[in-house]
Structure formats: structure tokens, C-alpha cells
Scaffold this motif. Structure first.
Motif, PDB file in Angstrom:
ATOM      1  N   GLY A  61      -9.819  25.490   4.361  1.00  0.00           N
ATOM      2  CA  GLY A  61     -10.492  24.197   4.376  1.00  0.00           C
ATOM      3  C   GLY A  61     -10.393  23.479   5.710  1.00  0.00           C
ATOM      4  O   GLY A  61      -9.369  23.525   6.382  1.00  0.00           O
ATOM      5  N   VAL A  62     -11.475  22.813   6.074  1.00  0.00           N
ATOM      6  CA  VAL A  62     -11.582  22.100   7.343  1.00  0.00           C
ATOM      7  C   VAL A  62     -12.030  20.668   7.056  1.00  0.00           C
ATOM      8  O   VAL A  62     -12.996  20.448   6.319  1.00  0.00           O
ATOM      9  N   PHE A  63     -11.337  19.693   7.630  1.00  0.00           N
ATOM     10  CA  PHE A  63     -11.762  18.301   7.483  1.00  0.00           C
ATOM     11  C   PHE A  63     -12.940  18.024   8.401  1.00  0.00           C
ATOM     12  O   PHE A  63     -13.010  18.528   9.530  1.00  0.00           O
ATOM     13  N   LEU A  64     -13.878  17.220   7.906  1.00  0.00           N
ATOM     14  CA  LEU A  64     -15.045  16.823   8.686  1.00  0.00           C
ATOM     15  C   LEU A  64     -15.009  15.319   8.935  1.00  0.00           C
ATOM     16  O   LEU A  64     -14.307  14.578   8.252  1.00  0.00           O
ATOM     17  N   LYS A  65     -15.784  14.884   9.916  1.00  0.00           N
ATOM     18  CA  LYS A  65     -15.908  13.451  10.182  1.00  0.00           C
ATOM     19  C   LYS A  65     -16.745  12.801   9.078  1.00  0.00           C
ATOM     20  O   LYS A  65     -17.655  13.447   8.559  1.00  0.00           O
ATOM     21  N   PRO A  66     -16.504  11.563   8.702  1.00  0.00           N
ATOM     22  CA  PRO A  66     -15.420  10.684   9.150  1.00  0.00           C
ATOM     23  C   PRO A  66     -14.051  11.247   8.777  1.00  0.00           C
ATOM     24  O   PRO A  66     -13.928  11.948   7.783  1.00  0.00           O
ATOM     25  N   THR A  67     -13.053  10.926   9.586  1.00  0.00           N
ATOM     26  CA  THR A  67     -11.734  11.536   9.486  1.00  0.00           C
ATOM     27  C   THR A  67     -11.197  11.538   8.058  1.00  0.00           C
ATOM     28  O   THR A  67     -11.063  10.497   7.418  1.00  0.00           O
ATOM     29  N   LYS A  68     -10.905  12.753   7.581  1.00  0.00           N
ATOM     30  CA  LYS A  68     -10.272  12.985   6.279  1.00  0.00           C
ATOM     31  C   LYS A  68     -11.011  12.344   5.104  1.00  0.00           C
ATOM     32  O   LYS A  68     -10.419  12.007   4.096  1.00  0.00           O
ATOM     33  N   GLN A  69     -12.337  12.218   5.252  1.00  0.00           N
ATOM     34  CA  GLN A  69     -13.135  11.735   4.125  1.00  0.00           C
ATOM     35  C   GLN A  69     -13.915  12.862   3.455  1.00  0.00           C
ATOM     36  O   GLN A  69     -14.343  12.729   2.309  1.00  0.00           O
ATOM     37  N   ILE A  70     -14.100  13.973   4.184  1.00  0.00           N
ATOM     38  CA  ILE A  70     -14.824  15.134   3.649  1.00  0.00           C
ATOM     39  C   ILE A  70     -14.064  16.406   4.040  1.00  0.00           C
ATOM     40  O   ILE A  70     -13.578  16.521   5.163  1.00  0.00           O
ATOM     41  N   LYS A  71     -13.978  17.344   3.107  1.00  0.00           N
ATOM     42  CA  LYS A  71     -13.371  18.642   3.402  1.00  0.00           C
ATOM     43  C   LYS A  71     -14.375  19.736   3.077  1.00  0.00           C
ATOM     44  O   LYS A  71     -15.076  19.680   2.065  1.00  0.00           O
ATOM     45  N   TYR A  72     -14.431  20.733   3.955  1.00  0.00           N
ATOM     46  CA  TYR A  72     -15.366  21.849   3.812  1.00  0.00           C
ATOM     47  C   TYR A  72     -14.581  23.145   3.758  1.00  0.00           C
ATOM     48  O   TYR A  72     -13.639  23.338   4.530  1.00  0.00           O
ATOM     49  N   TRP A  73     -14.934  24.028   2.824  1.00  0.00           N
ATOM     50  CA  TRP A  73     -14.322  25.356   2.792  1.00  0.00           C
ATOM     51  C   TRP A  73     -15.325  26.352   2.226  1.00  0.00           C
ATOM     52  O   TRP A  73     -16.391  25.988   1.736  1.00  0.00           O
ATOM     53  N   VAL A  74     -14.968  27.625   2.325  1.00  0.00           N
ATOM     54  CA  VAL A  74     -15.826  28.714   1.867  1.00  0.00           C
ATOM     55  C   VAL A  74     -15.065  29.502   0.804  1.00  0.00           C
ATOM     56  O   VAL A  74     -13.889  29.822   0.988  1.00  0.00           O
ATOM     57  N   ASP A  75     -15.734  29.808  -0.307  1.00  0.00           N
ATOM     58  CA  ASP A  75     -15.051  30.534  -1.376  1.00  0.00           C
ATOM     59  C   ASP A  75     -15.134  32.036  -1.165  1.00  0.00           C
ATOM     60  O   ASP A  75     -15.632  32.519  -0.139  1.00  0.00           O
ATOM     61  N   GLU A  76     -14.657  32.803  -2.154  1.00  0.00           N
ATOM     62  CA  GLU A  76     -14.592  34.258  -2.009  1.00  0.00           C
ATOM     63  C   GLU A  76     -15.969  34.902  -1.945  1.00  0.00           C
ATOM     64  O   GLU A  76     -16.106  36.052  -1.521  1.00  0.00           O
ATOM     65  N   ARG A  77     -17.007  34.188  -2.365  1.00  0.00           N
ATOM     66  CA  ARG A  77     -18.375  34.727  -2.286  1.00  0.00           C
ATOM     67  C   ARG A  77     -19.100  34.260  -1.022  1.00  0.00           C
ATOM     68  O   ARG A  77     -20.310  34.418  -0.913  1.00  0.00           O
ATOM     69  N   ASN A  78     -18.360  33.635  -0.124  1.00  0.00           N
ATOM     70  CA  ASN A  78     -18.914  33.137   1.137  1.00  0.00           C
ATOM     71  C   ASN A  78     -19.854  31.949   0.919  1.00  0.00           C
ATOM     72  O   ASN A  78     -20.742  31.680   1.727  1.00  0.00           O
ATOM     73  N   SER A  79     -19.657  31.237  -0.197  1.00  0.00           N
ATOM     74  CA  SER A  79     -20.481  30.066  -0.511  1.00  0.00           C
ATOM     75  C   SER A  79     -19.786  28.792  -0.035  1.00  0.00           C
ATOM     76  O   SER A  79     -18.557  28.677  -0.120  1.00  0.00           O
ATOM     77  N   ASN A  80     -20.563  27.845   0.440  1.00  0.00           N
ATOM     78  CA  ASN A  80     -20.017  26.580   0.945  1.00  0.00           C
ATOM     79  C   ASN A  80     -19.541  25.684  -0.195  1.00  0.00           C
ATOM     80  O   ASN A  80     -20.196  25.588  -1.237  1.00  0.00           O
ATOM     81  N   CYS A  81     -18.410  25.024   0.028  1.00  0.00           N
ATOM     82  CA  CYS A  81     -17.838  24.080  -0.930  1.00  0.00           C
ATOM     83  C   CYS A  81     -17.455  22.808  -0.180  1.00  0.00           C
ATOM     84  O   CYS A  81     -17.071  22.860   0.992  1.00  0.00           O
ATOM     85  N   PHE A  82     -17.538  21.673  -0.869  1.00  0.00           N
ATOM     86  CA  PHE A  82     -17.215  20.396  -0.230  1.00  0.00           C
ATOM     87  C   PHE A  82     -16.418  19.512  -1.188  1.00  0.00           C
ATOM     88  O   PHE A  82     -16.600  19.565  -2.405  1.00  0.00           O
ATOM     89  N   MET A  83     -15.547  18.707  -0.590  1.00  0.00           N
ATOM     90  CA  MET A  83     -14.822  17.672  -1.328  1.00  0.00           C
ATOM     91  C   MET A  83     -15.055  16.358  -0.614  1.00  0.00           C
ATOM     92  O   MET A  83     -14.775  16.224   0.585  1.00  0.00           O
ATOM     93  N   LEU A  84     -15.616  15.393  -1.324  1.00  0.00           N
ATOM     94  CA  LEU A  84     -15.801  14.044  -0.788  1.00  0.00           C
ATOM     95  C   LEU A  84     -14.671  13.181  -1.350  1.00  0.00           C
ATOM     96  O   LEU A  84     -14.627  12.933  -2.562  1.00  0.00           O
ATOM     97  N   PHE A  85     -13.756  12.775  -0.491  1.00  0.00           N
ATOM     98  CA  PHE A  85     -12.616  12.000  -0.949  1.00  0.00           C
ATOM     99  C   PHE A  85     -13.030  10.560  -1.232  1.00  0.00           C
ATOM    100  O   PHE A  85     -14.130  10.118  -0.870  1.00  0.00           O
ATOM    101  N   ALA A  86     -12.135   9.846  -1.917  1.00  0.00           N
ATOM    102  CA  ALA A  86     -12.476   8.510  -2.432  1.00  0.00           C
ATOM    103  C   ALA A  86     -13.001   7.574  -1.356  1.00  0.00           C
ATOM    104  O   ALA A  86     -13.880   6.748  -1.614  1.00  0.00           O
ATOM    105  N   LYS A  87     -12.482   7.674  -0.126  1.00  0.00           N
ATOM    106  CA  LYS A  87     -12.932   6.801   0.958  1.00  0.00           C
ATOM    107  C   LYS A  87     -14.396   7.007   1.305  1.00  0.00           C
ATOM    108  O   LYS A  87     -15.027   6.145   1.920  1.00  0.00           O
TER     109      LYS A  87
END
Length: 233
Positions: A61-87
Motif C-alpha cells: 500500500g502507498v499513501f496518496l495526496k492529500p497526506t494520509k487521506q487516501i491509500k492505494y494498493w494492488v491485490d493478488e489479481r493486479n487489480s487496483n484498490c483504494f481506501m479513503l480515510f475519514a479525513k
């Protein structure tokens, strides 16, 4: 939950064949995840596209801008995944300490993010947006809220409303009512809003929400980490 079942096979012993000199084979190049180079332009801290350990970083997983508000990672099928944190979400009255309180939550052994806890509100309204252009086309995705209930928790006898609106309004919004009353306490759990399959020809912005402001009931004890947008599990 997905359960794994083992299958056992007996393989007969065969006569050993004479060794054959094999020609060296070229390893097939690993296909880069959809829009990966464009996504990583917002990496914080920056990541080199040619980095030798880029694949490992994408898995963890890699954090994206804005700082620590979004995280990006790739699963075992090479598909994009995202987490949008509460901020990164719009939460009514979240800047008022009388109603919500922000706290630090561990995202990994070496990383923390900001989550938010509900102190007392009768008007619950949480909304977020995301551009589907960075999702892997043709993959079934789900949108889930990451929440936690801690005692004393009250006001959850009334179900909350969940809503997912897809790009361009071409489909009816996905709407449902969900009771949070029986959620397990003191652990992050997933509450699914809806699912969809992104297509290049219909890319755009989705909106998702959790709300309840008709019953007039005061609510307490809910914490929110964020919203995950990931391949359907």
C-alpha cells in the motif's frame, strides 16, 4: 467468509526420463496495474516508477495526496484498490468536538491514520466521492464503510441508510437500510454500500453515503475509519 478446502491427489511414480537440455525461456513481463503510473504521481512520499521494489510497495500500500487521506494498493489479481480515510470524507459536524472526536488509529506496524468517533448526534450524514477512472475496468468492485461500535453505544435500533450513486446517473442508485445494532464491539468491520463494474466508456465519479436524520434519535458509540473501494470479496 470464503473457506479453503484441501484436495489430495496420489501421483504414480514414473520411470525417470533422460535429462533434456532446455532452452532458456524469457520471463513474461508483469503487466503494470491500470493507470498505475498516473496514480503514483500523487504518491506521498514519492515513488519512482522504475523502483526495483515498486511491486512490493504496491502490495503493501502507498499513501496518496492529500497526506494520509487516501491509500492505494494492488491485490493478488493486479487489480487496483483504494481506501479513503475519514479525513477525505464529508461528515456533518465532524469539526465540532461536541459531536465528534478525531483520534489516531494504527494502519500498519509503522503507519497511523486519523479516524473519527461519534460522541453524540441525532443527524448522521457521511458522504464521499471517488473517480472510477483509476479502478481496473471489467472487475466487480464493492464499496464498504469501515466502522466500529464501542460501548456505551445507543441510538442504533433505527437502521441507517446506505446509498451508492454510479457515474452519469445511468443506473438507479443502490439504496438499502442496515441495522448496526448487532455489530461486534471493539473491532473494525465492513458495512457494504453496494457494488458495480467500472467500464472505460462509463468512467466518472461515484458518490456513497451513510445517513440517518429522520428518526430524531441521538446516536453514540460509532467510530469511522473510512471507505474501501476494492474488488468484491
Amino acid at each position: 467468509m470464503v473457506s479453503n478446502q484441501e484436495s489430495k491427489y496420489l501421483i504414480p511414480v514414473q520411470k525417470e526420463a533422460s535429462p533434456v537440455t532446455a532452452l532458456p525461456m524469457k520471463a513474461s513481463p508483469v503487466k503494470s496495474p491500470h493507470n498505475c503510473e498516473s496514480i503514483l504521481r500523487d504518491a506521498d512520499p514519492p515513488i519512482s516508477v522504475s523502483s526495483v521494489n515498486r511491486s512490493e510497495k504496491l502490495r503493501s500500500g502507498v499513501f496518496l495526496k492529500p497526506t494520509k487521506q487516501i491509500k492505494y494498493w494492488v491485490d493478488e489479481r493486479n487489480s487496483n484498490c483504494f481506501m479513503l480515510f475519514a479525513k477525505n470524507l464529508s461528515i456533518t459536524w465532524s469539526d465540532d468536538v461536541n459531536y465528534w472526536t478525531w483520534f489516531t488509529d494504527k494502519e500498519s506496524p509503522n503507519e497511523t491514520v486519523e479516524a473519527v468517533g461519534l460522541k453524540n448526534v441525532c443527524w448522521l450524514d457521511i458522504t464521499g466521492k471517488f473517480d472510477t477512472r483509476n479502478l481496473t475496468p471489467g472487475i466487480a468492485y464493492e464499496v464498504v464503510f469501515k466502522v466500529k461500535l464501542e460501548d456505551p453505544a445507543y441510538g442504533w435500533d433505527t437502521p441507517v441508510n446506505l446509498k451508492l450513486v454510479l457515474p452519469n446517473g445511468k443506473e438507479q442508485p443502490q439504496e438499502q437500510k442496515v441495522s448496526l445494532r448487532e455489530l461486534p464491539r471493539y473491532k473494525w468491520v465492513d458495512v457494504r454500500v453496494g457494488e458495480f463494474v467500472p467500464e472505460k466508456s462509463a468512467a466518472g465519479e461515484i458518490t456513497f453515503s451513510m445517513y440517518e436524520h429522520e428518526a430524531g434519535v441521538w446516536k453514540k458509540g460509532l467510530s469511522l475509519k473510512g471507505v474501501a473501494i476494492r474488488p468484491k470479496q
